[in-house]
Design a protein around this motif. Structure first.
Motif, PDB file in Angstrom:
ATOM      1  N   ASN A  58     118.437  46.552  30.419  1.00 25.58           N
ATOM      2  CA  ASN A  58     119.175  45.941  31.527  1.00 25.58           C
ATOM      3  C   ASN A  58     118.725  44.505  31.781  1.00 25.58           C
ATOM      4  N   HIS A 156     120.574  47.212  44.822  1.00 28.62           N
ATOM      5  CA  HIS A 156     121.607  47.304  43.793  1.00 28.62           C
ATOM      6  C   HIS A 156     122.305  48.665  43.836  1.00 28.62           C
ATOM      7  N   ASP A 158     123.479  50.070  41.130  1.00 28.74           N
ATOM      8  CA  ASP A 158     123.174  50.722  39.844  1.00 28.74           C
ATOM      9  C   ASP A 158     124.350  51.585  39.392  1.00 28.74           C
ATOM     10  N   ARG A 160     126.610  50.295  37.050  1.00 25.10           N
ATOM     11  CA  ARG A 160     127.150  49.652  35.857  1.00 25.10           C
ATOM     12  C   ARG A 160     127.639  50.718  34.870  1.00 25.10           C
ATOM     13  N   SER A 168     118.699  50.938  33.145  1.00 22.71           N
ATOM     14  CA  SER A 168     118.261  51.113  34.531  1.00 22.71           C
ATOM     15  C   SER A 168     119.334  50.766  35.550  1.00 22.71           C
ATOM     16  N   GLY A 169     120.433  50.162  35.096  1.00 19.76           N
ATOM     17  CA  GLY A 169     121.524  49.815  36.004  1.00 19.76           C
ATOM     18  C   GLY A 169     122.690  50.773  35.985  1.00 19.76           C
ATOM     19  N   THR A 170     122.597  51.866  35.212  1.00 20.37           N
ATOM     20  CA  THR A 170     123.742  52.772  35.040  1.00 20.37           C
ATOM     21  C   THR A 170     123.594  54.175  35.630  1.00 20.37           C
ATOM     22  N   ASN A 198     124.808  42.079  43.540  1.00 21.25           N
ATOM     23  CA  ASN A 198     125.840  42.901  42.915  1.00 21.25           C
ATOM     24  C   ASN A 198     127.102  42.065  42.740  1.00 21.25           C
TER      25      ASN A 198
END
Length: 317
Positions: A58, A156, A158, A160, A168-170, A198
């Motif tokens: 990420n 965030h 998270d 994505r 780490s963003g999904t 964001n």
């Protein structure tokens, strides 16, 4: 391939007493397979997620792989107010090593599930926020049929897309997709969201998924009555609550040692107040703390913050 390994007891040290006045004297290191169900006592266990592969994917700062031990060392020094009938364990670590991130998340799910099935309350120490997908699925495996609500303290969403792979963003997008595939509701409350953290597509995804969120300018201690009302309304609609705390949601004045720092984050007091409301609901199933990065910490400040949050949770639980 990821591996599960026990924690070495020598990581725990601090001021000595002969009365278990400190947590390093209370905690016992144990293999998860050796823990058995005991309905007469309360049991709590720490589980490390030694992985920052998702952070790297990420484009974040690597180093969170060493987060679990950094938190342990600070937690060890804190005072013990647990009753003699409460068991406090260190249940070891899930370590990424080499291979696919999904395999490490799956192993974490398995270990969280084992703890819950043994009647042990898990607190997972990270590690990247991709751990959330593992923790959530561990609860799902152990508590089949229960409606799980996610409360995320984070700057965030998270959310994505993982179309090009998970990171780490999904994690919460992955959970939402799984819920959709299985015709299950997706209950997600995110507190501390920042517009400068964001992009517009993430806000649109949150809207499409009917995510409930509180932005940073409202997530302040002076609004704690309103915040608690939102939390209680959210909890009312679920059977169990999974709390995930991303340390990069805090202002870097409190948490410099994270993967994505910012001075514009929230403060510890509003999180502690919110955690009281959640723990008092009696629905809290598991907690994890993400993005502890000791490489960038200052005087162990971030690790101390994480340790204090855990201290409050275990004593409230």
């Amino acid at each position: 391939m990821p591996k599960y390994k026990p924690t070495k007891a020598n990581i725990y040290s601090g001021r000595a007493s002969d009365q278990e006045l400190y947590l390093h004297e209370k905690i016992s290191c144990a293999n998860i397979s050796d823990l058995s169900t005991n309905t007469d006592t309360k049991s709590i266990a720490l589980l490390g997620y030694e992985c920052d592969e998702g952070v790297k994917l990420n484009l974040g700062r690597p180093g969170a792989v060493n987060g679990p031990d950094a938190i342990r060392k600070q937690l060890a020094k804190l005072p013990n107010h647990l009753t003699t009938k409460t068991h406090f364990y260190d249940a070891g670590n899930v370590r990424h090593g080499k291979g696919k991130l999904g395999d490490t998340q799956a192993l974490l799910s398995e270990k969280v599930s084992e703890l819950l099935k043994a009647g042990v309350f898990p607190i997972v120490l990270g590690g990247g926020h991709d751990m959330a997908y593992g923790t959530y699925n561990g609860i799902k495996m152990a508590k089949d049929g229960a409606t799980i609500g996610i409360i995320n303290f984070d700057a965030h969403f998270d959310l994505r897309s993982n179309i090009n792979g998970s990171n780490s963003g999904t994690p919460f997008y992955q959970i939402a997709e799984d819920c959709k595939a299985n015709n299950l509701p997706f209950h997600y409350l995110c507190m501390g969201i920042r517009q400068d953290a964001n992009d517009s597509s993430l806000f649109q995804t949150a809207k499409n998924l009917e995510v409930i969120y509180i932005q940073r300018d409202t997530f302040r201690i002076e609004f704690h009555n309103e915040i608690n009302a939102w939390i209680n309304a959210f909890i009312k609609n679920v059977d169990l609550v999974y709390v995930t705390i991303d340390l990069d949601g805090f202002s870097s004045a409190y948490a410099p040692g994270v993967s994505a720092p910012s001075p514009m984050g929230f403060t510890p007091d509003v999180v502690l107040e919110s955690l009281k409301t959640i723990t008092h609901s009696g629905k809290l199933a598991a907690v994890d703390i993400a993005e502890m990065n000791p490489i960038y910490d200052v005087d162990n400040q971030t690790a101390r913050l994480a340790a204090s949050l855990i201290h409050g949770i275990i004593h409230a639980h």
